[in-house]
Motif scaffolding. Structure first.
Motif, PDB file in Angstrom:
ATOM      1  N   CYS A  68      -5.411   2.626   6.983  1.00 33.28           N
ATOM      2  CA  CYS A  68      -5.468   1.102   7.149  1.00 33.28           C
ATOM      3  C   CYS A  68      -4.133   0.593   7.224  1.00 33.28           C
ATOM      4  O   CYS A  68      -3.222   0.783   6.388  1.00 33.28           O
ATOM      5  N   TYR A  79      -2.728  -2.148   6.640  1.00 33.88           N
ATOM      6  CA  TYR A  79      -2.583  -3.319   5.670  1.00 33.88           C
ATOM      7  C   TYR A  79      -2.514  -2.869   4.348  1.00 33.88           C
ATOM      8  O   TYR A  79      -2.326  -3.302   3.210  1.00 33.88           O
ATOM      9  N   CYS A  80      -2.927  -1.359   4.364  1.00 33.62           N
ATOM     10  CA  CYS A  80      -3.263  -0.567   2.803  1.00 33.62           C
ATOM     11  C   CYS A  80      -2.268   0.443   2.791  1.00 33.62           C
ATOM     12  O   CYS A  80      -1.540   0.725   1.591  1.00 33.62           O
ATOM     13  N   SER A 122     -16.338  -1.798   3.760  1.00 35.76           N
ATOM     14  CA  SER A 122     -15.045  -2.637   4.567  1.00 35.76           C
ATOM     15  C   SER A 122     -15.164  -2.149   6.135  1.00 35.76           C
ATOM     16  O   SER A 122     -15.162  -1.118   6.580  1.00 35.76           O
ATOM     17  N   HIS A 163      -4.808 -11.038   3.504  1.00 37.43           N
ATOM     18  CA  HIS A 163      -4.174  -9.836   3.140  1.00 37.43           C
ATOM     19  C   HIS A 163      -3.038 -10.101   2.319  1.00 37.43           C
ATOM     20  O   HIS A 163      -2.446 -11.178   2.461  1.00 37.43           O
ATOM     21  N   MET A 212       1.774  -5.872   0.806  1.00 39.67           N
ATOM     22  CA  MET A 212       1.586  -4.220   0.316  1.00 39.67           C
ATOM     23  C   MET A 212       3.151  -3.765   0.205  1.00 39.67           C
ATOM     24  O   MET A 212       3.541  -3.980   1.277  1.00 39.67           O
ATOM     25  N   SER A 236       0.107  -1.909  -3.840  1.00 38.86           N
ATOM     26  CA  SER A 236      -0.374  -0.801  -2.998  1.00 38.86           C
ATOM     27  C   SER A 236      -1.953  -0.509  -3.480  1.00 38.86           C
ATOM     28  O   SER A 236      -2.315   0.054  -4.794  1.00 38.86           O
ATOM     29  N   MET A 237      -2.995  -1.060  -2.474  1.00 40.65           N
ATOM     30  CA  MET A 237      -4.209  -1.190  -2.870  1.00 40.65           C
ATOM     31  C   MET A 237      -4.996   0.370  -3.020  1.00 40.65           C
ATOM     32  O   MET A 237      -5.580   0.494  -3.780  1.00 40.65           O
ATOM     33  N   TRP A 238      -4.322   1.403  -2.333  1.00 42.23           N
ATOM     34  CA  TRP A 238      -4.802   2.441  -2.332  1.00 42.23           C
ATOM     35  C   TRP A 238      -4.441   3.302  -3.674  1.00 42.23           C
ATOM     36  O   TRP A 238      -5.245   3.934  -4.268  1.00 42.23           O
ATOM     37  N   GLY A 298      -8.798  -1.326  -4.713  1.00 41.96           N
ATOM     38  CA  GLY A 298      -8.881  -2.591  -4.327  1.00 41.96           C
ATOM     39  C   GLY A 298     -10.172  -3.086  -4.625  1.00 41.96           C
ATOM     40  O   GLY A 298     -11.174  -2.511  -5.065  1.00 41.96           O
TER      41      GLY A 298
END
Ligand code: SAM
Ligand code: SF4
Length: 311
Positions: free
Chosen positions: A24, A26-27, A116, A187, A190, A305-307, A311
């Motif tokens: 993604c 944004y991720c 999601s 958002h 990131m 960094s959501m990954w 998240g």
């Protein structure tokens, strides 16, 4: 246990992997991520052991399994089986692999699932995920969750300026037709990606233009809940705009075994090192208590960094 701001810290998010089958925008960076060394990632038994210790320290109410994409981690069903007796266990997933896992996860004790999806348009979904994902694939995941008694399903949608920012009203109607509740997430900037943040007030403006006035009805966890004139509920999670920190009861355990009290930074605890170097259970529990006592309250989240964090 309460932290110094009076928040009862009883919700643990566990990232079981930094890996994902999507990319993604944004991720994750377009080039993918340089994966963490295998030995740095907690083994499933280590995750289970640490979750048990954190539960002993904090008497957890809820555990969320996340990632990366949790369903790409081998052995995920047995991990859920191991930790679900401790507290309500839920999962956040992109849904792609979910139909093949739904009934096993349910039998293993998973209670609910969040799925999601950021658009109703296949071309936008492909652009956002950088993979060949369609709306129908995600609808099948929602259907599988309902069939396996893993509802009520909540849908997460990150609103991105110029990408899907015109879609929230349509997505509310679609989510209702699927028997789910949608929550729009601001958002968060990131590491390594451009921010295209749409603030809560702009999301609401777009919705009211199409669906008429909306009413603020509740706060559910970190989501501000609203109702449309026809009574459809939806939520907005506003980590950037602020207001979320007051209701934040979370800790995050990363796939590498770092325990984080806050997305916006501050002190963390290296539980992998403590576990592997043979710390006593009582020492780990004391360290968790000390971390919670210092959980920050920044007023807004950012630079994540959501990954990696989950998240
Ligand atoms: N792979 C799973 C998924 O996508 O649902 C679980 C992990 S993902 C990191 C969890 C949630 O974080 C997803 O709903 C995703 O949309 C959201 N997310 C990821 N990066 C974000 C960011 N920079 N800002 C806000 N939400 C983000
Ligand atoms: Fe993967 Fe979830 Fe991040 Fe998308 S948001 S890249 S599905 S971890």
């Amino acid at each position: 246990m309460k932290d110094s701001f009076g928040r009862k810290i009883d919700y643990l998010r566990v990232s079981v992997t930094d890996r994902c089958n999507l990319r993604c925008i944004y991720c994750m960076p377009e080039t993918g991520i340089s994966h963490i060394a295998h030995s740095a990632i907690l083994r499933l038994e280590e995750i289970q052991q640490l979750v048990q210790l954190i539960h002993r320290a904090l008497n957890l109410r809820k555990i969320r399994i996340t990632g990366g994409e949790p369903l790409v981690r081998r052995g995920i069903v047995s991990l859920v089986r191991g930790i679900s007796p401790l507290a309500e266990t839920v999962m956040t997933t992109n849904g792609i692999l979910f139909p093949e896992f739904a009934s096993d996860l349910s039998a293993a004790g998973l209670s609910r699932v969040n799925i999601s999806i950021d658009s109703l348009k296949d071309e936008v979904i492909k652009k956002v995920t950088r993979r060949d994902v369609t709306l129908r694939m995600v609808e099948k995941a929602i259907e599988a969750a309902k069939e396996s008694n893993l509802g009520p399903v909540k849908v997460n949608c990150v609103v991105l300026k110029g990408v899907n920012s015109e879609e929230p009203a349509d997505m509310i109607k679609w989510a209702e037709s699927m028997g789910t509740t949608i929550r729009f997430i601001e958002h968060m900037p990131m590491t390594g990606s451009e921010c295209s943040y749409v603030p809560e007030k702009d999301v609401l403006y777009g919705i009211t233009k199409e669906l008429g006035p909306v009413k603020r009805i509740a706060t559910e966890g970190t989501a501000n809940m609203y109702s449309t004139l026809s009574g459809t509920r939806f939520g907005i999670i506003a980590p950037v705009g602020g207001g979320m920190c007051a209701n934040c009861t979370r800790l995050r355990l990363t796939a590498e075994g770092e325990l984080l009290p806050c997305l916006a930074g501050g002190e963390s605890l290296d539980l992998r090192e403590r576990l592997r170097s043979g710390s006593k259970d009582s020492e780990i529990i004391t360290a968790v208590h000390a971390l919670v006592a210092k959980k920050p309250h920044h007023g807004a989240c950012g630079g994540v960094s959501m990954w990696r964090i989950g998240g």
